[in-house]
Each structure stands twice: as C-alpha cells, then as structure tokens.
Design an enzyme around this catalytic site. Sequence first.
Site, PDB file in Angstrom:
ATOM      1  N   TRP A 214     -16.081  13.610 -11.162  1.00  0.00           N
ATOM      2  CA  TRP A 214     -15.172  13.221 -10.073  1.00  0.00           C
ATOM      3  C   TRP A 214     -14.439  14.412  -9.466  1.00  0.00           C
ATOM      4  O   TRP A 214     -14.051  14.405  -8.302  1.00  0.00           O
ATOM      5  CB  TRP A 214     -14.170  12.162 -10.548  1.00  0.00           C
TER       6      TRP A 214
ATOM      7  N   TRP B 235     -21.661  14.055 -17.693  1.00  0.00           N
ATOM      8  CA  TRP B 235     -22.048  14.176 -16.278  1.00  0.00           C
ATOM      9  C   TRP B 235     -23.434  14.798 -16.185  1.00  0.00           C
ATOM     10  O   TRP B 235     -23.827  15.613 -17.034  1.00  0.00           O
ATOM     11  CB  TRP B 235     -21.041  15.041 -15.518  1.00  0.00           C
TER      12      TRP B 235
ATOM     13  N   TRP C  23       1.786   1.971  -3.353  1.00  0.00           N
ATOM     14  CA  TRP C  23       0.720   2.646  -4.140  1.00  0.00           C
ATOM     15  C   TRP C  23       0.910   4.163  -4.073  1.00  0.00           C
ATOM     16  O   TRP C  23       0.693   4.888  -5.034  1.00  0.00           O
ATOM     17  CB  TRP C  23      -0.681   2.298  -3.601  1.00  0.00           C
TER      18      TRP C  23
ATOM     19  N   ASN D  10     -10.416   3.562   3.971  1.00  0.00           N
ATOM     20  CA  ASN D  10     -10.197   3.433   2.524  1.00  0.00           C
ATOM     21  C   ASN D  10     -11.358   2.767   1.783  1.00  0.00           C
ATOM     22  O   ASN D  10     -11.779   3.235   0.722  1.00  0.00           O
ATOM     23  CB  ASN D  10      -8.907   2.657   2.261  1.00  0.00           C
TER      24      ASN D  10
ATOM     25  N   GLU E 180       0.839  -1.214   0.000  1.00  0.00           N
ATOM     26  CA  GLU E 180       0.000   0.000   0.000  1.00  0.00           C
ATOM     27  C   GLU E 180       0.866   1.253   0.000  1.00  0.00           C
ATOM     28  O   GLU E 180       0.552   2.241  -0.669  1.00  0.00           O
ATOM     29  CB  GLU E 180      -0.943   0.017   1.211  1.00  0.00           C
TER      30      GLU E 180
ATOM     31  N   TRP F 292      -9.326   9.336  -6.850  1.00  0.00           N
ATOM     32  CA  TRP F 292     -10.620   9.724  -7.436  1.00  0.00           C
ATOM     33  C   TRP F 292     -10.684   9.246  -8.883  1.00  0.00           C
ATOM     34  O   TRP F 292     -11.708   8.719  -9.329  1.00  0.00           O
ATOM     35  CB  TRP F 292     -10.846  11.238  -7.319  1.00  0.00           C
TER      36      TRP F 292
HETATM   37  P1  FAD Z   1      -2.893   2.019   5.536  1.00  0.00           P
HETATM   38  O1  FAD Z   1      -3.713   0.900   4.989  1.00  0.00           O
HETATM   39  O2  FAD Z   1      -2.297   1.840   6.883  1.00  0.00           O
HETATM   40  O3  FAD Z   1      -1.777   2.303   4.444  1.00  0.00           O
HETATM   41  C1  FAD Z   1      -0.480   2.833   4.746  1.00  0.00           C
HETATM   42  C2  FAD Z   1      -0.163   3.959   3.823  1.00  0.00           C
HETATM   43  O4  FAD Z   1      -0.138   3.508   2.470  1.00  0.00           O
HETATM   44  C3  FAD Z   1      -1.184   5.082   3.848  1.00  0.00           C
HETATM   45  O5  FAD Z   1      -0.953   5.958   4.924  1.00  0.00           O
HETATM   46  C4  FAD Z   1      -0.974   5.722   2.491  1.00  0.00           C
HETATM   47  O6  FAD Z   1       0.131   6.605   2.502  1.00  0.00           O
HETATM   48  C5  FAD Z   1      -0.640   4.529   1.609  1.00  0.00           C
HETATM   49  N1  FAD Z   1      -1.867   4.059   0.962  1.00  0.00           N
HETATM   50  C6  FAD Z   1      -2.790   3.187   1.424  1.00  0.00           C
HETATM   51  N2  FAD Z   1      -3.775   3.005   0.504  1.00  0.00           N
HETATM   52  C7  FAD Z   1      -3.459   3.788  -0.544  1.00  0.00           C
HETATM   53  C8  FAD Z   1      -4.076   4.058  -1.799  1.00  0.00           C
HETATM   54  N3  FAD Z   1      -5.231   3.495  -2.181  1.00  0.00           N
HETATM   55  N4  FAD Z   1      -3.458   4.935  -2.632  1.00  0.00           N
HETATM   56  C9  FAD Z   1      -2.295   5.527  -2.284  1.00  0.00           C
HETATM   57  N5  FAD Z   1      -1.671   5.320  -1.112  1.00  0.00           N
HETATM   58  C10 FAD Z   1      -2.249   4.461  -0.258  1.00  0.00           C
HETATM   59  N6  FAD Z   1      -4.683   8.704   0.604  1.00  0.00           N
HETATM   60  C11 FAD Z   1      -3.950   9.763   0.974  1.00  0.00           C
HETATM   61  O7  FAD Z   1      -2.895   9.604   1.586  1.00  0.00           O
HETATM   62  N7  FAD Z   1      -4.351  11.040   0.661  1.00  0.00           N
HETATM   63  C12 FAD Z   1      -5.505  11.277  -0.026  1.00  0.00           C
HETATM   64  O8  FAD Z   1      -5.808  12.438  -0.304  1.00  0.00           O
HETATM   65  C13 FAD Z   1      -6.307  10.168  -0.389  1.00  0.00           C
HETATM   66  N8  FAD Z   1      -7.497  10.347  -1.044  1.00  0.00           N
HETATM   67  C14 FAD Z   1      -8.236   9.252  -1.409  1.00  0.00           C
HETATM   68  C15 FAD Z   1      -9.427   9.453  -2.120  1.00  0.00           C
HETATM   69  C16 FAD Z   1     -10.201   8.354  -2.510  1.00  0.00           C
HETATM   70  C17 FAD Z   1     -11.457   8.567  -3.303  1.00  0.00           C
HETATM   71  C18 FAD Z   1      -9.768   7.059  -2.190  1.00  0.00           C
HETATM   72  C19 FAD Z   1     -10.576   5.856  -2.617  1.00  0.00           C
HETATM   73  C20 FAD Z   1      -8.598   6.850  -1.499  1.00  0.00           C
HETATM   74  C21 FAD Z   1      -7.810   7.936  -1.100  1.00  0.00           C
HETATM   75  N9  FAD Z   1      -6.592   7.756  -0.400  1.00  0.00           N
HETATM   76  C22 FAD Z   1      -5.848   8.855  -0.061  1.00  0.00           C
HETATM   77  C23 FAD Z   1      -6.022   6.416  -0.209  1.00  0.00           C
HETATM   78  C24 FAD Z   1      -6.358   5.692   1.105  1.00  0.00           C
HETATM   79  O9  FAD Z   1      -7.726   5.721   1.337  1.00  0.00           O
HETATM   80  C25 FAD Z   1      -5.624   6.284   2.307  1.00  0.00           C
HETATM   81  O10 FAD Z   1      -4.248   6.415   2.044  1.00  0.00           O
HETATM   82  C26 FAD Z   1      -5.785   5.372   3.531  1.00  0.00           C
HETATM   83  O11 FAD Z   1      -7.126   5.174   3.821  1.00  0.00           O
HETATM   84  C27 FAD Z   1      -5.067   5.992   4.710  1.00  0.00           C
HETATM   85  O12 FAD Z   1      -5.269   5.257   5.875  1.00  0.00           O
HETATM   86  P2  FAD Z   1      -4.082   4.470   6.554  1.00  0.00           P
HETATM   87  O13 FAD Z   1      -2.894   5.344   6.687  1.00  0.00           O
HETATM   88  O14 FAD Z   1      -4.636   3.873   7.805  1.00  0.00           O
HETATM   89  O15 FAD Z   1      -3.790   3.344   5.477  1.00  0.00           O
END
Ligand code: FAD
Length: 460
Positions: free
Chosen positions: A361, A307, A279, A343, A276, A384
């Site tokens: 979006w 849209w 990602w 997420n 993740e 998004w």
């Molecule tokens: P964990 O599961 O603990 O993941 C660890 C780290 O991995 C996160 O802190 C993050 O840096 C990275 N990560 C995890 N999932 C993703 C992902 N899908 N894409 C990119 N990096 C990821 N994340 C943001 O950091 N900033 C945003 O502005 C953001 N906007 C989002 C908008 C939408 C519509 C969606 C679907 C997802 C978005 N995310 C965003 C991705 C993700 O939801 C969050 O990073 C995650 O929920 C953060 O929680 P965590 O640190 O507990 O995640």
Amino acid sequence: MSAPSIVWLRDDLRVADNPALHAAMERGEPVVVVYVLDDESEGVRPLGGASRWWLHHSLAALDESLRAIGVTLTLRRGAAAAAITQLVADVGAGAVFWNRRYGHGPRQVDAGLKAGLRDGGVVADSFQANLLFEPWTIQTGQGQPFKVFTPFYRACLDRPEPRQPLDEPRSLTAPAASVASDALDDWGLLPTRPDWAAGLRETWTPGEAAALDTLEDFATGALADYGDRDFPAQEATSRLSPRLRFGEISPFQIWHRMRGALPDASRERAQSFLREVVWREFNHTILFTSPDLATVSYRPEFESFPWADVPESEIDAWRHGRTGVPLVDAGMRQLWTTGWMHNRVRMVTASFLIKNMLVDWRVGEAWFWDTLVDADEANNPANWQWTAGSGADAAPYFRVFNPVLQASKFDQHRDYIRQWVPEVDDDDYPEPLVDLKASRRAALDAYETMRRTPVETEQS
Ligand code: FAD
C-alpha cells in the site's frame, strides 16, 4: 519601539477564521505574515508535485488578500524553526502566533520553536483552527483514543457545538521597515518541463475566495444530490478537499454553513456530509497518536504481509491508467489530469493495486501523495491503510473490490469511464493486466499466509 507580531501560516492559507491572525490583530503591534517552505526539517514530509502547484497559486491569492488589509506575505525557505528564529531577529518581533498541526514531526518542530522563543522572552502561542475537535479531547470512557469511527463520531456530536468562525481582520499594520522575502516564482513550485499542470489549471482556482464560493455553491446546489455521492459521473460532492488541506477554508466555516440556511432538499444531506468531514477529524486523531502512519501498518501483523515483487512497468501501468480495467484506468487518469479523484474510485484503484496486483500500500500512497492536490498527511495514509485492511477501523482485507462490479453498480452507463477512457470500446484497448478472479484468490492466500505468521513485538 514597536515589537511586531509574526503570524506563521502553514496549513491555514486564509484570512477569515484564522485565530493566529486574529491574535496578532488583537495584540495591536505591526504584523508580519510569513509562510516557510520547509523541505528540510526532520519528520516534515516534503509536499508532492500537485500540492506544490496548488501551494504556489494559493500563496499568490493569499498575498493579494493580505495586501487588501494592509500587509504583504513574507516568504522564507529552509528548516522552519531556524527560518522563524531568523525572522524574529530580523524584525525584532515580540510575539509569534500560529495555528496547530497534528503530525508528529511538525509538532516536534513547533514545540521546540515555542520553547526557544519563550526562553528568549518572545511570546509564542498556538491555536486550534484546522480541526473542530482537538485529538486529545475526544476519548473513550477509559481515556484512550478511539480506534473505531462510529463511537468517535458520536463522541464528537456529544461535545459542545464547535465555535463560530472568526471574522476576517479589517486592516492590519505592516512594520515601517520592509521585511526581506523570497520571490514566489523563485521557489520553482510550478512544473516547467514537462508542464503537466494544464488539467489542474483548467479544473481549479486555488485561494480563499474560490474556496468560499465553492462552499456556497455546494450548500445551495450539489448538496441536495449528496445521496448520489458514490456515483463518480455526478458532481455530487463538494470538492472542498484541497481547500481543507491547505486551510483556504476552515472546518468551522463549513460546519456552521451546514447548520445555517439550506434549501429544504439539502437539510438532511448536510449531516451525512458533516459525517465525512468528521472522518477527516478521525484520521487526524489517528495521525496524532501514530507518528509513522504513512510508513508503518497500524495493525502490526500487516508488516509481514507477503507483497508480490511486481515489475516497475506494471506499477507504471497502474499509475498512468493503462491496466486494461476501465474503472481503474478512468480513476488514475482523472487523478493525473486534474489532481483529484472521486472517493469511490480512489477505493477501487487502491484496492486493485493492493489486492489484485499485491503491491504494498505504501507504493500507492506515495503516488497519490505526489499527484493529489488534496494530499494530506492524515487522510492519505489513513485511507490507504483503510483500503489495505491494515488501518484503524479498516475495511477487512478479505473484502476485495471487484472493479467490474463496482463499475456496473456506480457507473452503469459508463459515463465516467468514457469521459476518461474514450478508447474503452476499441479493439486495441488492452486486456486486463491481471485476471481478477485468480488475483483475488492469490490475495486471499497471501492474507492467510500473513495470518499464520507470528507478529514480531519488541519482546519477541
Ligand atoms: P466530500 O464528499 O464533499 O467530503 C467533504 C470533506 O470530507 C472532504 O473534502 C474531506 O475533507 C472529508 N472526507 C470525505 N471523505 C473522506 C474520507 N474517506 N476520509 C477522510 N476525510 C474525508 N482525502 C483527502 O482529503 N486527502 C487525501 O490525501 C486523501 N487520500 C485518499 C486516498 C484513498 C486511497 C482514499 C480511498 C481516499 C482518500 N481521501 C483523501 C478521502 C476522500 O476520497 C476525499 O476526501 C474526497 O474524495 C474529497 O472529495 P470531496 O471534497 O468532494 O468530498
């Protein structure tokens, strides 16, 4: 006469594992550490409200950490290149150091400043600090950037192990004369009337020390449950996202903590967690090559998507969790109250706006930008666009999340929904804003219309 070093901090509000700070320490001259609030430079996206709240507290914490090692945090406001140039003149600096950022606008600012400083005989150096893999180092066999995540991830794993984190400087010397600084409170980063930040204050403690504690608590605790990360009622994820966004912690610290000693139950989870984190690297690589990621669909055909013209009152119902769809409402209220959303629920709420309400979006991206404490110029638009189907390696548009099925799968006992929508079982809980089945059909029709529309290219 000494010629101080300036360390310009941006998305790296930490003292440990900070290569720019390290370079200043090694240079041996007095050090001025500065943060510039830049709402003016072209192509630099002004922070949203929740991010400003976070920034205020993170800067306050940083100032304390810096004082403990002998310097203070200087605050300046304005277009960053002019503000730094002014500071160089104010203190007679001989060098400016910073850690890299990856958006197009910010890079332009940094490149212009670097050239100007060097022309004036000032050392200007930038460092890799906030990504494990620089975007230009991970490429396909044909030397192109990856557009698909899995081969990108594999290519990252094939690279040499990311470097070890750098220690925090034990002590730094401040210049003899004091340096003019704004007062943090004068920046107005905190909301006043109305004060919507009570839930943020209850949920978070911004700052480097809390970030390191969060990583340690996760490594020794919830990481073992990371297999349950799709269940929003469980605290199975790290919540490190705002920490990474503001650089209170570096991905190098995270990487090596996951490679270090872990409870047995967590060892195999650590790799799926790092996936993740990669990602985030992938999204920054996309941002690096797509200057308009937040405003233009990565797949050009989506620019002609039909849209719907949705009344503002309905979009407001989505923003404030009043759609009558429990999982959507729960997520939007969690976001509004805490500045963060799980997420899985981010995907569901985004899909609902884009595919059931047929709202562009960009409207949702802008709301998340304003309300998320982790709003990130790569991760937010890329995710998004992922949900919309218009992004790189995106979910196909025709895969429409059904928020009712998602709730029955991932929130079976409605614990998450009840936490955020306590009135969900009451008679006056509203009917869904849209019929899920009919709106799904309409979305698929709109998608077909788009597919039949020729893509406009520069030649056509
Ligand atoms: P964990 O599961 O603990 O993941 C660890 C780290 O991995 C996160 O802190 C993050 O840096 C990275 N990560 C995890 N999932 C993703 C992902 N899908 N894409 C990119 N990096 C990821 N994340 C943001 O950091 N900033 C945003 O502005 C953001 N906007 C989002 C908008 C939408 C519509 C969606 C679907 C997802 C978005 N995310 C965003 C991705 C993700 O939801 C969050 O990073 C995650 O929920 C953060 O929680 P965590 O640190 O507990 O995640």
